[in-house]
Enzyme design. Structure first.
Site, PDB file in Angstrom:
ATOM      1  N   GLU A  24       0.827  -1.206   0.000  1.00 39.34           N
ATOM      2  CA  GLU A  24       0.000   0.000   0.000  1.00 39.34           C
ATOM      3  C   GLU A  24       0.865   1.261   0.000  1.00 39.34           C
ATOM      4  OE1 GLU A  24      -3.550  -0.023   2.439  1.00 39.34           O
ATOM      5  OE2 GLU A  24      -3.070   1.999   3.126  1.00 39.34           O
ATOM      6  N   ASP A  69     -12.975   8.320   6.296  1.00 40.11           N
ATOM      7  CA  ASP A  69     -13.160   9.257   7.406  1.00 40.11           C
ATOM      8  C   ASP A  69     -12.937  10.648   6.856  1.00 40.11           C
ATOM      9  OD1 ASP A  69     -13.558   7.525   9.613  1.00 40.11           O
ATOM     10  OD2 ASP A  69     -11.432   6.979   9.492  1.00 40.11           O
ATOM     11  N   PHE A 127      -0.637   6.920  14.996  1.00 38.37           N
ATOM     12  CA  PHE A 127      -1.513   6.202  14.049  1.00 38.37           C
ATOM     13  C   PHE A 127      -2.407   5.213  14.801  1.00 38.37           C
ATOM     14  CE2 PHE A 127       1.315   6.261   9.952  1.00 38.37           C
ATOM     15  CZ  PHE A 127       1.183   7.633   9.895  1.00 38.37           C
ATOM     16  N   HIS A 151      -0.702  -7.850   3.395  1.00 36.64           N
ATOM     17  CA  HIS A 151      -0.786  -6.535   2.758  1.00 36.64           C
ATOM     18  C   HIS A 151       0.090  -5.604   3.600  1.00 36.64           C
ATOM     19  CE1 HIS A 151      -2.770  -3.244   0.536  1.00 36.64           C
ATOM     20  NE2 HIS A 151      -2.854  -2.601   1.687  1.00 36.64           N
TER      21      HIS A 151
HETATM   22  P1  FAD Z   1     -17.667   0.670   7.225  1.00 35.48           P
HETATM   23  O1  FAD Z   1     -17.480  -0.764   6.935  1.00 35.48           O
HETATM   24  O2  FAD Z   1     -18.803   1.377   6.572  1.00 35.48           O
HETATM   25  O3  FAD Z   1     -17.789   0.804   8.813  1.00 35.48           O
HETATM   26  C1  FAD Z   1     -17.625   2.067   9.448  1.00 35.48           C
HETATM   27  C2  FAD Z   1     -18.266   2.023  10.830  1.00 35.48           C
HETATM   28  O4  FAD Z   1     -19.685   2.032  10.683  1.00 35.48           O
HETATM   29  C3  FAD Z   1     -17.943   0.787  11.667  1.00 35.48           C
HETATM   30  O5  FAD Z   1     -17.914   1.165  13.022  1.00 35.48           O
HETATM   31  C4  FAD Z   1     -19.139  -0.140  11.405  1.00 35.48           C
HETATM   32  O6  FAD Z   1     -19.394  -1.018  12.480  1.00 35.48           O
HETATM   33  C5  FAD Z   1     -20.277   0.875  11.252  1.00 35.48           C
HETATM   34  N1  FAD Z   1     -21.302   0.430  10.311  1.00 35.48           N
HETATM   35  C6  FAD Z   1     -21.130  -0.157   9.105  1.00 35.48           C
HETATM   36  N2  FAD Z   1     -22.327  -0.382   8.531  1.00 35.48           N
HETATM   37  C7  FAD Z   1     -23.277   0.087   9.376  1.00 35.48           C
HETATM   38  C8  FAD Z   1     -24.681   0.153   9.345  1.00 35.48           C
HETATM   39  N3  FAD Z   1     -25.379  -0.316   8.308  1.00 35.48           N
HETATM   40  N4  FAD Z   1     -25.330   0.733  10.399  1.00 35.48           N
HETATM   41  C9  FAD Z   1     -24.646   1.225  11.465  1.00 35.48           C
HETATM   42  N5  FAD Z   1     -23.290   1.181  11.547  1.00 35.48           N
HETATM   43  C10 FAD Z   1     -22.616   0.631  10.513  1.00 35.48           C
HETATM   44  N6  FAD Z   1      -9.534   5.735   4.930  1.00 35.48           N
HETATM   45  C11 FAD Z   1      -9.447   6.703   3.978  1.00 35.48           C
HETATM   46  O7  FAD Z   1      -9.981   7.817   4.163  1.00 35.48           O
HETATM   47  N7  FAD Z   1      -8.776   6.471   2.798  1.00 35.48           N
HETATM   48  C12 FAD Z   1      -8.190   5.278   2.527  1.00 35.48           C
HETATM   49  O8  FAD Z   1      -7.597   5.096   1.463  1.00 35.48           O
HETATM   50  C13 FAD Z   1      -8.282   4.228   3.512  1.00 35.48           C
HETATM   51  N8  FAD Z   1      -7.747   3.006   3.284  1.00 35.48           N
HETATM   52  C14 FAD Z   1      -7.910   2.005   4.199  1.00 35.48           C
HETATM   53  C15 FAD Z   1      -7.439   0.719   3.911  1.00 35.48           C
HETATM   54  C16 FAD Z   1      -7.612  -0.327   4.812  1.00 35.48           C
HETATM   55  C17 FAD Z   1      -7.111  -1.701   4.459  1.00 35.48           C
HETATM   56  C18 FAD Z   1      -8.252  -0.079   6.064  1.00 35.48           C
HETATM   57  C19 FAD Z   1      -8.411  -1.178   7.065  1.00 35.48           C
HETATM   58  C20 FAD Z   1      -8.723   1.189   6.360  1.00 35.48           C
HETATM   59  C21 FAD Z   1      -8.585   2.239   5.439  1.00 35.48           C
HETATM   60  N9  FAD Z   1      -9.077   3.521   5.676  1.00 35.48           N
HETATM   61  C22 FAD Z   1      -8.972   4.515   4.727  1.00 35.48           C
HETATM   62  C23 FAD Z   1      -9.737   3.840   6.959  1.00 35.48           C
HETATM   63  C24 FAD Z   1     -11.259   3.656   6.862  1.00 35.48           C
HETATM   64  O9  FAD Z   1     -11.785   4.505   5.874  1.00 35.48           O
HETATM   65  C25 FAD Z   1     -11.840   4.008   8.217  1.00 35.48           C
HETATM   66  O10 FAD Z   1     -11.491   3.024   9.168  1.00 35.48           O
HETATM   67  C26 FAD Z   1     -13.338   4.273   8.246  1.00 35.48           C
HETATM   68  O11 FAD Z   1     -13.677   4.802   9.534  1.00 35.48           O
HETATM   69  C27 FAD Z   1     -14.213   3.044   8.032  1.00 35.48           C
HETATM   70  O12 FAD Z   1     -14.206   2.618   6.753  1.00 35.48           O
HETATM   71  P2  FAD Z   1     -14.894   1.194   6.409  1.00 35.48           P
HETATM   72  O13 FAD Z   1     -14.861   1.062   4.953  1.00 35.48           O
HETATM   73  O14 FAD Z   1     -14.320   0.134   7.240  1.00 35.48           O
HETATM   74  O15 FAD Z   1     -16.399   1.540   6.912  1.00 35.48           O
END
Ligand code: FAD
Length: 284
Positions: A10, A102, A212, A262
């Site tokens: 990454e 976020d 972080f 990864h």
């Molecule tokens: P989701 O899966 O949507 O979950 C977010 C939160 O909402 C969780 O607490 C979950 O329990 C809750 N939730 C999910 N669905 C529901 C629902 N239907 N109702 C109520 N609550 C719900 N961030 C960036 O900005 N840019 C990046 O490029 C980036 N790359 C990343 C790569 C990896 C491998 C990882 C692990 C994280 C990355 N992040 C990145 C961080 C990530 O965007 C954040 O952790 C963000 O807060 C959550 O994203 P998610 O896709 O996991 O969200």
């Protein structure tokens, strides 16, 4: 080491002109060991967004190795996401890391949440617009997402992302292998069949690691934190100890059946390549 393991790297889009100048050699150094793919992060709502597409283009054109942009839905609209997806498709992208994202802290107060609220809605949207064209990776949190108050609900939300059409998951980094194995076991019990690849972050700088980790909910074990803090400004000792801890973690994960690793490279080739060599992975 079994040959069907998948290793990916990454990157983030550089934030300075000097970072962009160094990007080609960073890509070349990492590409030399032939990872399965690179991924490039995407700054939700920020100026990094154009940089993602440019870094993806550079990886693909310099190396021929697959480059997967991360795509977030927070603060965005269906139309904007549809436009980005089409641009990526037109430029040959076939894999995307689909995330909620976020918003930067500074824009939280006046920012709209976005038309797609969670990553499962983004996955469903990509599938609706592009069928199976893209391989979709989603994020997984063995130590529970930092905003989740209920671990069981957090896991159910993860299951929904997979059911919405994700092909695989990459985890947030962690230093406790048991959290990963427990998560994988729960995936099996839930009937999920997608690979869950552990995300691993090399330890290069104590202050950065602790910052972080506090932000993303990764737990740095007490004994690791205390040893790192005791090294103070002695970078060489921090990095040697970090290499030992993270190499052992990777070995445990791979021996325990992880489908690959990864690496969060932090845009530095050497910490990841040192891990690579320590693990006895092929150096071409
Ligand atoms: P989701 O899966 O949507 O979950 C977010 C939160 O909402 C969780 O607490 C979950 O329990 C809750 N939730 C999910 N669905 C529901 C629902 N239907 N109702 C109520 N609550 C719900 N961030 C960036 O900005 N840019 C990046 O490029 C980036 N790359 C990343 C790569 C990896 C491998 C990882 C692990 C994280 C990355 N992040 C990145 C961080 C990530 O965007 C954040 O952790 C963000 O807060 C959550 O994203 P998610 O896709 O996991 O969200």
């Amino acid at each position: 080491m079994p040959s069907d393991l998948h290793f990916s790297f990454e990157l983030f889009p550089p934030r300075t002109p000097v970072g962009w100048e160094k990007l080609p050699s960073l890509i070349d150094d990492l590409a030399a060991v032939k990872p399965a793919f690179f991924s490039v992060t995407y700054g939700a709502g920020g100026s990094e967004q154009d940089g993602t597409a440019e870094a993806v283009r550079q990886v693909a054109s310099r190396t021929g190795i697959e480059a997967a942009p991360h795509l977030t839905c927070v603060g965005s609209s269906r139309a904007r996401i549809a436009q980005l997806l089409q641009q990526y498709r037109d430029s040959g992208v076939t894999r995307i890391v689909a995330l909620r994202g976020d918003l930067p802290a500074t824009s939280l107060s006046n920012a709209a949440p976005g038309e797609l609220r969670y990553a499962d809605e983004l996955v469903a949207f990509v599938r609706e617009q592009h069928g199976d064209h893209f391989t979709l990776e989603v994020a997984a949190y063995p130590e529970v997402h930092p905003q989740a108050t209920d671990p069981a609900a957090d896991f159910r939300h993860f299951v929904r992302k997979v059911q919405a059409g994700a092909d695989g998951a990459v985890t947030q980094y962690f230093y406790n292998a048991d959290a990963y194995f427990d998560f994988v076991e729960r995936c099996t019990q839930a009937g999920l069949q997608v690979p869950v690849v552990p995300g691993v972050m090399p330890i290069v700088n104590t202050a950065q690691l602790l910052r972080f980790s506090a932000a993303c909910g990764a737990e740095v074990p007490r004994w690791v934190r205390l040893r790192l803090e005791a090294y103070g400004d002695d970078k060489a000792s921090v990095q040697a100890f970090g290499l030992e801890v993270v190499s052992r973690l990777c070995e445990t994960l791979l021996k325990g059946g992880a489908p690959g690793v990864h690496f969060y490279t932090l845009n530095q080739a050497e910490p990841t390549l040192k891990l690579w060599r320590n693990l006895g992975l092929p150096v071409i």
